[in-house]
Design a protein around this motif. Structure first.
Motif, PDB file in Angstrom:
ATOM      1  N   GLY A   1       0.806  -1.209   0.000  1.00 11.97           N
ATOM      2  CA  GLY A   1       0.000   0.000   0.000  1.00 11.97           C
ATOM      3  C   GLY A   1       0.842   1.262   0.000  1.00 11.97           C
ATOM      4  O   GLY A   1       0.542   2.227  -0.718  1.00 11.97           O
ATOM      5  N   ASN A   2       1.916   1.265   0.789  1.00 13.59           N
ATOM      6  CA  ASN A   2       2.797   2.426   0.818  1.00 13.59           C
ATOM      7  C   ASN A   2       3.471   2.656  -0.524  1.00 13.59           C
ATOM      8  O   ASN A   2       3.609   3.802  -0.979  1.00 13.59           O
ATOM      9  CB  ASN A   2       3.858   2.251   1.903  1.00 13.59           C
ATOM     10  N   ALA A   3       3.902   1.573  -1.177  1.00 11.75           N
ATOM     11  CA  ALA A   3       4.558   1.712  -2.475  1.00 11.75           C
ATOM     12  C   ALA A   3       3.597   2.254  -3.527  1.00 11.75           C
ATOM     13  O   ALA A   3       3.967   3.087  -4.364  1.00 11.75           O
ATOM     14  CB  ALA A   3       5.135   0.368  -2.914  1.00 11.75           C
ATOM     15  N   LEU A   4       2.353   1.797  -3.498  1.00  8.68           N
ATOM     16  CA  LEU A   4       1.350   2.333  -4.420  1.00  8.68           C
ATOM     17  C   LEU A   4       1.091   3.807  -4.138  1.00  8.68           C
ATOM     18  O   LEU A   4       0.968   4.622  -5.058  1.00  8.68           O
ATOM     19  CB  LEU A   4       0.050   1.538  -4.290  1.00  8.68           C
ATOM     20  N   SER A   5       1.022   4.166  -2.868  1.00 11.61           N
ATOM     21  CA  SER A   5       0.805   5.555  -2.493  1.00 11.61           C
ATOM     22  C   SER A   5       1.955   6.432  -2.979  1.00 11.61           C
ATOM     23  O   SER A   5       1.739   7.546  -3.468  1.00 11.61           O
ATOM     24  CB  SER A   5       0.655   5.663  -0.975  1.00 11.61           C
ATOM     25  N   LEU A   6       3.181   5.944  -2.874  1.00 10.95           N
ATOM     26  CA  LEU A   6       4.341   6.683  -3.372  1.00 10.95           C
ATOM     27  C   LEU A   6       4.273   6.876  -4.880  1.00 10.95           C
ATOM     28  O   LEU A   6       4.483   7.980  -5.393  1.00 10.95           O
ATOM     29  CB  LEU A   6       5.626   5.936  -3.019  1.00 10.95           C
ATOM     30  N   ALA A   7       4.014   5.801  -5.607  1.00 10.66           N
ATOM     31  CA  ALA A   7       4.046   5.860  -7.066  1.00 10.66           C
ATOM     32  C   ALA A   7       2.941   6.738  -7.631  1.00 10.66           C
ATOM     33  O   ALA A   7       3.153   7.469  -8.615  1.00 10.66           O
ATOM     34  CB  ALA A   7       3.950   4.459  -7.656  1.00 10.66           C
ATOM     35  N   TYR A   8       1.765   6.689  -7.026  1.00  7.53           N
ATOM     36  CA  TYR A   8       0.619   7.439  -7.544  1.00  7.53           C
ATOM     37  C   TYR A   8       0.383   8.750  -6.798  1.00  7.53           C
ATOM     38  O   TYR A   8      -0.462   9.548  -7.221  1.00  7.53           O
ATOM     39  CB  TYR A   8      -0.640   6.575  -7.472  1.00  7.53           C
ATOM     40  N   ALA A   9       1.115   8.985  -5.705  1.00  7.33           N
ATOM     41  CA  ALA A   9       0.942  10.186  -4.871  1.00  7.33           C
ATOM     42  C   ALA A   9      -0.506  10.325  -4.408  1.00  7.33           C
ATOM     43  O   ALA A   9      -1.058  11.418  -4.339  1.00  7.33           O
ATOM     44  CB  ALA A   9       1.401  11.441  -5.608  1.00  7.33           C
ATOM     45  N   ILE A  10      -1.119   9.192  -4.098  1.00  9.98           N
ATOM     46  CA  ILE A  10      -2.520   9.133  -3.666  1.00  9.98           C
ATOM     47  C   ILE A  10      -2.558   8.435  -2.306  1.00  9.98           C
ATOM     48  O   ILE A  10      -1.953   7.371  -2.135  1.00  9.98           O
ATOM     49  CB  ILE A  10      -3.372   8.356  -4.689  1.00  9.98           C
ATOM     50  N   PRO A  11      -3.270   8.980  -1.326  1.00  9.83           N
ATOM     51  CA  PRO A  11      -3.377   8.301  -0.031  1.00  9.83           C
ATOM     52  C   PRO A  11      -4.062   6.944  -0.155  1.00  9.83           C
ATOM     53  O   PRO A  11      -5.099   6.822  -0.797  1.00  9.83           O
ATOM     54  CB  PRO A  11      -4.230   9.264   0.808  1.00  9.83           C
ATOM     55  N   VAL A  12      -3.460   5.948   0.472  1.00  7.95           N
ATOM     56  CA  VAL A  12      -3.997   4.584   0.484  1.00  7.95           C
ATOM     57  C   VAL A  12      -4.124   4.142   1.935  1.00  7.95           C
ATOM     58  O   VAL A  12      -3.130   4.100   2.670  1.00  7.95           O
ATOM     59  CB  VAL A  12      -3.086   3.612  -0.285  1.00  7.95           C
ATOM     60  N   ALA A  13      -5.329   3.839   2.359  1.00 10.67           N
ATOM     61  CA  ALA A  13      -5.580   3.379   3.720  1.00 10.67           C
ATOM     62  C   ALA A  13      -5.956   1.904   3.694  1.00 10.67           C
ATOM     63  O   ALA A  13      -6.690   1.461   2.809  1.00 10.67           O
ATOM     64  CB  ALA A  13      -6.704   4.193   4.357  1.00 10.67           C
ATOM     65  N   VAL A  14      -5.451   1.150   4.671  1.00  9.75           N
ATOM     66  CA  VAL A  14      -5.743  -0.281   4.775  1.00  9.75           C
ATOM     67  C   VAL A  14      -6.279  -0.561   6.172  1.00  9.75           C
ATOM     68  O   VAL A  14      -5.616  -0.269   7.167  1.00  9.75           O
ATOM     69  CB  VAL A  14      -4.492  -1.139   4.506  1.00  9.75           C
ATOM     70  N   PHE A  15      -7.488  -1.135   6.240  1.00  6.16           N
ATOM     71  CA  PHE A  15      -8.158  -1.381   7.513  1.00  6.16           C
ATOM     72  C   PHE A  15      -8.368  -2.873   7.736  1.00  6.16           C
ATOM     73  O   PHE A  15      -8.820  -3.586   6.836  1.00  6.16           O
ATOM     74  CB  PHE A  15      -9.528  -0.691   7.533  1.00  6.16           C
ATOM     75  N   ASP A  16      -8.053  -3.325   8.937  1.00  4.73           N
ATOM     76  CA  ASP A  16      -8.328  -4.701   9.351  1.00  4.73           C
ATOM     77  C   ASP A  16      -9.824  -4.798   9.654  1.00  4.73           C
ATOM     78  O   ASP A  16     -10.315  -4.213  10.630  1.00  4.73           O
ATOM     79  CB  ASP A  16      -7.503  -5.024  10.592  1.00  4.73           C
ATOM     80  N   LEU A  17     -10.564  -5.526   8.826  1.00  7.48           N
ATOM     81  CA  LEU A  17     -12.019  -5.543   8.964  1.00  7.48           C
ATOM     82  C   LEU A  17     -12.505  -6.239  10.235  1.00  7.48           C
ATOM     83  O   LEU A  17     -13.625  -5.974  10.686  1.00  7.48           O
ATOM     84  CB  LEU A  17     -12.647  -6.194   7.726  1.00  7.48           C
ATOM     85  N   ASP A  18     -11.697  -7.089  10.826  1.00 10.79           N
ATOM     86  CA  ASP A  18     -12.097  -7.684  12.097  1.00 10.79           C
ATOM     87  C   ASP A  18     -12.132  -6.660  13.220  1.00 10.79           C
ATOM     88  O   ASP A  18     -12.691  -6.919  14.290  1.00 10.79           O
ATOM     89  CB  ASP A  18     -11.134  -8.816  12.476  1.00 10.79           C
TER      90      ASP A  18
END
Length: 231
Positions: A102-119
């Motif tokens: 997720g961090n690498a995608l956020s870096l490449a696209y300069a777009i915030p990416v959030a990841v949530f543990d659904l449990d």
């Protein structure tokens, strides 16, 4: 479990494009190395040509934070914070393979990416204005209460899973070794967001399926279709 932005968020931010993915079968030993190198290379190339604050994706979030009453040099969207650290240090620490992706995608696209543990999310997750009674758990274990009107990610129990919209996630639903099912949210407001967010989702799905083979459900949300999954 569903995810949505409140109607007034869409009305106040008409350029918003939100991409969502839900995936299961996550383990702490997934191999994302093949995805990280190319994504980091894209980020390095972009930063060689411009400071992160000059990128259109980041400028759009800075303007939005200003309209929300936040000083954009004090409170930065998560993508800008990552890009600043990556520019200074040349790399990012490895945390968990899904967070690393997720961090690498956020870096490449300069777009915030959030990841949530659904449990760790109760009932649903909604991006909305806070009423001031919600609870937010910091990574240091402290409980905060977002100010009324602040944009947060809230669940059915009034827990805030992110503060100041894309500024900072909560330690409560952060990915950890025991995480198995996640919701990934990427949000952008810049002029080419309608093209860039789907491209980010495609790259995300490719990385997820290489590391954790299985079904991934995705959607690009809009004011006319604000809910994932749809009603």
């Amino acid at each position: 479990m569903h995810f949505r932005h409140a109607d007034d968020i869409w009305a106040e931010h008409p350029t918003l494009v939100a991409g969502v993915a839900r995936a299961g079968g996550i383990t702490p030993d997934g191999d994302v190395d093949a995805a990280l190198g190319p994504l980091h290379a894209v980020a390095r190339a972009r930063l060689a040509g411009a400071a992160e604050s000059d990128l259109p994706e980041i400028q759009a979030w800075r303007r939005t934070f200003t309209r929300l009453g936040l000083k954009p040099t004090r409170y930065r969207c998560a993508a800008e914070s990552l890009l600043r650290r990556f520019r200074r240090e040349g790399t990012l620490p490895r945390i968990h393979p899904l967070i690393d992706l997720g961090n690498a995608l956020s870096l490449a696209y300069a777009i915030p990416v959030a990841v949530f543990d659904l449990d760790r999310v109760a009932g649903f997750l909604e991006v909305r204005h806070a009423d001031g009674g919600e609870r937010y758990l910091t990574f240091g274990g402290e409980v905060e209460h977002p100010r009324p009107g602040e944009v947060i990610f809230a669940d059915a129990e009034g827990r805030a899973h992110a503060r100041r919209w894309t500024n900072r996630q909560s330690g409560h639903s952060a990915v950890r070794d025991g995480t198995r099912e996640v919701l990934v949210v990427a949000e952008a407001l810049h002029g080419s967001a309608a093209r860039d967010v789907p491209a980010l989702l495609t790259a995300l799905v490719e990385g997820l399926q290489r590391a954790w083979p299985g079904a991934v459900r995705t959607a690009v949300l809009s004011a006319g279709a604000p809910r994932f999954p749809p009603d």
